[in-house]
Enzyme design. Structure first.
Site, PDB file in Angstrom:
ATOM      1  N   GLU A   1       0.800  -1.221   0.000  1.00  0.00           N
ATOM      2  CA  GLU A   1       0.000   0.000   0.000  1.00  0.00           C
ATOM      3  C   GLU A   1       0.836   1.277   0.000  1.00  0.00           C
ATOM      4  OE1 GLU A   1      -0.752  -2.621   1.771  1.00  0.00           O
ATOM      5  OE2 GLU A   1      -2.803  -3.149   1.184  1.00  0.00           O
TER       6      GLU A   1
ATOM      7  N   HIS B   1     -11.287  -5.194   9.541  1.00  0.00           N
ATOM      8  CA  HIS B   1     -11.768  -5.073   8.165  1.00  0.00           C
ATOM      9  C   HIS B   1     -13.093  -4.328   8.085  1.00  0.00           C
ATOM     10  CE1 HIS B   1      -8.613  -7.662   6.814  1.00  0.00           C
ATOM     11  NE2 HIS B   1      -9.156  -7.924   5.650  1.00  0.00           N
TER      12      HIS B   1
END
Lengths: 315, 299
Positions: free
Chosen positions: B34, B103
């Protein structure tokens, strides 16, 4: 190299006088790297570097005046006082920034190289960082992406044996064969004496040609040393005396001058002429900085966005 | 570029077919990295491209938050306008899918605090398309947060071109009795609450902010001056949520128009649990909105 050395000495003086604030990381001792490497670049190649960026900025062609004024936070600085010592930029010179987040600039360099590749162009991206940065996760991410996408970026490590105050011997397992880390990425890798300007230059000429021809990224480790501490605030007591003495004897400027003299290329008079010219330039830069105006307070809100603030953001 | 946007078709199928249509030069599958996904996005934007990068979910944006906050948001400022970062960071936000604590988060409020960024939080297909077109044309770095549970939503979009500017809220339902301010999936929860209020004879005005930075203060204040009652609804944890910023602004600028304190309904201050009932209890619902209005305004 001499200009950079004297500029840094002046900036330390200015810092002690209180005209430069914040952090000041001087480049004394590493000049052969900035000058040797950047001399080999084309004007349209790109440079990304760390926060010890005055050397690279001056080597690339930013003026002593605009850099000194920026260090002093003046409106005539290269970022009109908005960036400071650690964030020098010049879009005209493709000098894409000094960066203060250790290791972050490698990811940015990979992105610039991606743009070059996307356009089918042949510029190279020269990215400087220190041995401390090798330990950041972003080093791995950038190296891996550059390798797998074959990006035209040269990852150039100024290996001065220390992060801030931590010795790389104690924090970086591969410190003594650092260039070999690139083997993990299948990348071309080189080691060079970072205090020998001609070696640096010759190596970079070779690497530039390879990278430009589409061979993919390269990793260079240049052994060097900070003649001063990490920053002006740092007396660097943590470094052993024999190590400091050894590297003082490897100072790139007297080494090169010695070679020039031995080869009959330059004389004492030539060096005196250079020294005088450099001294004058630095005096002018200091005066320029000191006499330049402060930025206007309204400039505080300039360039937060490309457009002026819209609804909801205080104007 | 992003993880699994090409061959896989996108983790939420948003980019399905893109690889065939646009080719691998433009649709690039990245490693799971990322920081460099955003960092390289920033770098290529500095060098003149107009990249769109994807972070598979806003949960993973934390790995890249340094590049987003320290680089994307600040390079124009620190370079005195010499460089810009016309970067769109698309990401998926929100919980309610039993994906558990790491998440299921919504951090768009954190990014909305950062000068130099713009943040979009569309709640409908029409808004998503209009805002995304504006985002692509914008020369500033933008976090575009799409809610994971809204991907199945269908809606009409005109054939003619349209765009929605940032900083323009949408009144999804007009009413005179109470203002409900919401964004992203909570807009739909707010509309459910409005339906329930209607049965009790109260007409709620539901304002969908659509963007958090900038946010449309004037539309909210105008509504509060009319209704005198307001609740702000947000999915992320109530503590430190953007609803605090909104509530504070309302009481600063429309204090005399309020019949009672500004009400806030937010996520409960817990990590998201896996169990579905527990999870649902932590996310705002229409009952909690009704109760907040009853507590603060007696309606």
């Amino acid at each position: 190299m001499k200009l950079i050395r004297e500029f840094e000495r002046e900036s330390e003086r200015q810092y002690t006088r209180g005209n430069i604030k914040g952090f000041l990381h001087v480049y004394n001792g590493e000049e052969a790297i900035a000058v040797g490497a950047i001399n080999t670049l084309r004007p349209d190649d790109y440079i990304v570097t760390h926060y010890r960026d005055h050397g690279q900025a001056l080597a690339r062609g930013m003026t002593s005046n605009e850099v000194m004024a920026e260090l002093m936070g003046k409106a005539t600085g290269c970022s009109r006082g908005k960036g400071g010592s650690m964030h020098l930029f010049s879009s005209d010179l493709n000098f894409m920034g000094g960066y203060a987040i250790v290791g972050g600039q490698l990811c940015i360099a990979a992105g610039i190289a991606l743009a070059v590749q996307y356009r089918g162009d042949d510029q190279v991206v020269l990215c400087f960082f220190g041995d401390g940065a090798v330990n950041e996760g972003e080093f791995h991410e950038a190296m891996n992406l550059a390798a797998i996408w074959n990006l035209p970026v040269i990852f150039f490590c100024e290996h001065n044996l220390y992060g801030m105050g931590a010795s790389s011997k104690e924090t970086l397992v591969m410190w003594d064969s650092l260039h070999e880390m690139a083997a993990a990425y299948g990348m071309s890798r080189y080691e060079v004496d970072g205090n020998d300007i001609l070696e640096v230059q010759a190596l970079m000429q070779k690497i530039n040609a390879e990278v430009r021809s589409g061979k993919g990224p390269a990793f260079v480790v240049a052994r060097t040393y900070r003649l001063r501490g990490h920053s002006v605030a740092d007396p660097a007591d943590y470094r052993p005396e024999d190590e400091v003495d050894y590297w003082a004897g490897q100072d790139p400027i007297p080494r090169f001058r010695g070679w020039l003299t031995d080869e009959g290329i330059a004389t004492v008079e030539d060096f005196e002429e250079i020294d005088a010219s450099v001294e004058e330039e630095i005096v002018v830069a200091a005066e320029f900085g000191e006499s330049s105006p402060w930025p206007e307070s309204a400039s505080l809100y300039d360039d937060v966005y490309t457009d002026r603030p819209t609804e909801g953001i205080p104007a | 570029m992003g993880e699994d946007i090409g061959a896989y078709g996108g983790a939420y199928a948003v980019t399905r077919g893109f690889l065939d249509e646009f080719g691998p030069e433009r649709i690039m599958d990245t490693p799971i990295s990322e920081s460099v996904i955003v960092g390289a996005g920033v770098g290529s934007a500095l060098a003149g491209l107009r990249p769109i990068v994807e972070l598979m979910t806003i949960n993973f944006s934390l790995v890249a938050i340094d590049q987003i906050v320290n680089h994307a948001a600040k390079l124009r400022y620190m370079s005195d306008g010499q460089f810009s970062v016309p970067l769109v960071i698309r990401t998926v936000t929100g919980g309610g899918g039993q994906l558990a604590a790491t998440h299921s988060q919504s951090f768009e409020n954190w990014y909305a605090s950062v000068p130099g960024l713009k943040v979009a939080v569309p709640a409908t297909p029409y808004d998503a398309l209009g805002l995304f077109r504006a985002a692509m044309k914008d020369d500033n770095p933008i976090l575009f947060a799409e809610h994971s549970l809204l991907y199945g939503m269908r809606g009409e979009v005109p054939d003619e071109w349209y765009e929605i500017p940032f900083g323009q809220a949408d009144i999804k339902r007009k009413g005179n009795d109470v203002t409900i301010v919401a964004y992203s999936r909570m807009t739909h929860v707010a509309l459910q609450a409005a339906a329930m209020l209607e049965e009790k004879g109260r007409q709620a005005e539901v304002i969908d902010l659509r963007t958090l930075r900038p946010w449309d203060k004037e539309t909210v204040l105008e509504s509060v001056r009319k209704t005198n009652r307001v609740v702000v609804v947000e999915e992320t944890w109530k503590t430190g949520g953007f609803s605090g910023e909104i509530a504070s602004t309302i009481q600063e600028e429309a204090f005399d128009d309020l019949d009672g304190p500004v009400a806030r309904v937010g996520g409960l201050d817990v990590p998201a649990p896996y169990n579905g009932t527990l999870e649902a209890a932590a996310i705002p619902n229409s009952e909690r909105i009704i109760k907040a209005l009853s507590d603060n305004y007696g309606i």
